[in-house]
Design an enzyme around this catalytic site. Structure first.
Site, PDB file in Angstrom:
ATOM      1  N   LYS A 121      41.513 101.541  29.564  1.00 21.74           N
ATOM      2  CA  LYS A 121      40.430 101.837  28.946  1.00 21.74           C
ATOM      3  C   LYS A 121      40.137 103.402  28.573  1.00 21.74           C
ATOM      4  CE  LYS A 121      36.301 100.083  30.070  1.00 21.74           C
ATOM      5  NZ  LYS A 121      35.535  99.564  29.073  1.00 21.74           N
ATOM      6  N   SER A 139      54.300  94.929  36.017  1.00 22.93           N
ATOM      7  CA  SER A 139      54.034  94.106  37.064  1.00 22.93           C
ATOM      8  C   SER A 139      54.840  93.709  38.036  1.00 22.93           C
ATOM      9  CB  SER A 139      53.678  92.612  36.209  1.00 22.93           C
ATOM     10  OG  SER A 139      53.648  91.542  36.917  1.00 22.93           O
ATOM     11  N   TYR A 153      49.690  92.642  46.991  1.00 23.64           N
ATOM     12  CA  TYR A 153      50.460  93.291  45.716  1.00 23.64           C
ATOM     13  C   TYR A 153      50.677  92.321  44.874  1.00 23.64           C
ATOM     14  CZ  TYR A 153      54.082  95.669  43.667  1.00 23.64           C
ATOM     15  OH  TYR A 153      54.893  96.380  42.611  1.00 23.64           O
ATOM     16  N   LYS A 157      49.519  92.289  40.979  1.00 23.81           N
ATOM     17  CA  LYS A 157      50.478  92.379  39.654  1.00 23.81           C
ATOM     18  C   LYS A 157      50.418  90.973  38.781  1.00 23.81           C
ATOM     19  CE  LYS A 157      52.021  96.392  40.416  1.00 23.81           C
ATOM     20  NZ  LYS A 157      51.655  97.198  39.375  1.00 23.81           N
TER      21      LYS A 157
END
Length: 248
Positions: A121, A139, A153, A157
Site C-alpha cells: 500500500k 511466502s 505462519y 504465507k
C-alpha cells in the site's frame, strides 16, 4: 554459484526485512548488480554495511504510517522505484490451533502478512511511476501443507500468495507481482536460541531430493530473476524453491 544477470544501473529497489538472513543475501546481490537499495527493518541499526547505494530505514512494517514516511523520504530522493521485495516473517509460538491464543496468533500472522499488505500500500504509488516495475513477496512452502503447530505462519504465507495474485491482476500490465515459497533455508529463522534447529534437520535433508537445506543466496538469486527483465512475462506466479521436497 551461477549468478542471474540483472542490469540494475537504473534500478531502485526497496527491501522490507533487510536485516534478515535472506535480506542481507539479496542486498549483496543487488549491490553487485549496481542497483540502488533502500532497506527497511524494525531494528535500529543495519546489519548490512551502508554502501554508497544503500540506505537503511528503521521502521516497523506493521505501522503503515511509518512506511508512508519512509516512502515520502524515498520519493524526495528519486521520483520512482522499480522494485519492492517483502521478506518479513516470523513465528514465536509453536502451538496447536486449539491451544494458541488470539493474541499469539495475531503476532505471527500480522508480521508475516499484514506487514506485506502495508508495504505494498505504501510503495505502489512510487512503483506506478515506471512502466515495468516489480513486487516480489515472500511466502513459504508451509503455505501449501498442513504442518502441526505452524498454524498462523502457514495461514499468513498462504494469504501472501492469494493477496499477490489479486494484486497481480489489479496492477497489470504496469506492475508485475510474484511470490517465492522456499522450503527450509539455512538462516537464523530455523534455529532456536540454543543453536538447535526447530525441526529434525537431518531427517528433513534426507527427504529433499537435492540433499541439502537451501542457502539464502539461492533464494536471493530467484528473487533477483523475478526482478529482472528475464521474468518480464511472469506475474501472479509462485515459485517453489525447496530442492524438490515438494514438487508442485
Amino acid at each position: 554459484m551461477i549468478k542471474v544477470r540483472y542490469q540494475a544501473e537504473n534500478a531502485f529497489v526497496v527491501v522490507v526485512g533487510a536485516n534478515s538472513g535472506m535480506g542481507q543475501a539479496l542486498i549483496k546481490q543487488l549491490f553487485e548488480s549496481k542497483a540502488t537499495i533502500f532497506g527497511i527493518d524494525i531494528q535500529k541499526e543495519s546489519k548490512t554495511p551502508i554502501y554508497k547505494r544503500y540506505q537503511y530505514f528503521n521502521a516497523n512494517p506493521l505501522d503503515k504510517n511509518e512506511l508512508l514516511k519512509v516512502a515520502e523520504i524515498i520519493r524526495k530522493q528519486t521520483p520512482q522505484i522499480t522494485g519492492l521485495v517483502n521478506l518479513s516473517g516470523t513465528i514465536s509460538q509453536f502451538k496447536s490451533i486449539e491451544s494458541i491464543s488470539i493474541e499469539e496468533w495475531d503476532e505471527t500472522y500480522d508480521i508475516s502478512f499484514i506487514s506485506c499488505f502495508n508495504s505494498c500500500k505504501a510503495f505502489i504509488p512510487l512503483l506506478k511511476k515506471v512502466s515495468d516495475s516489480v513486487i516480489v513477496n515472500m511466502s513459504s512452502g508451509l503455505a501449501f501443507i498442513g504442518q502441526k503447530n505452524y498454524g498462523p505462519y502457514g495461514a499468513s504465507k498462504a494469504a501472501v500468495v492469494s493477496f499477490s495474485k489479486t494484486l497481480a491482476a489489479e496492477l497489470a500490465p504496469k506492475i508485475r507481482v510474484n511470490t517465492v515459497a522456499p522450503g527450509a533455508v539455512d538462516t537464523n529463522f530455523i534455529y532456536k536460541e540454543d543453536g538447535s534447529t526447530r525441526f529434525d534437520k537431518e531427517a528433513y535433508v534426507r527427504m529433499v531430493p537435492l540433499g541439502a537445506l537451501a542457502k539464502p543466496e539461492e533464494i536471493a538469486s530467484v528473487i533477483l530473476f523475478l526482478l529482472s527483465e528475464g521474468a518480464s512475462h511472469m506475474t501472479g506466479q509462485c515459485l517453489h524453491i525447496n530442492g524438490g521436497a515438494g514438487m508442485h
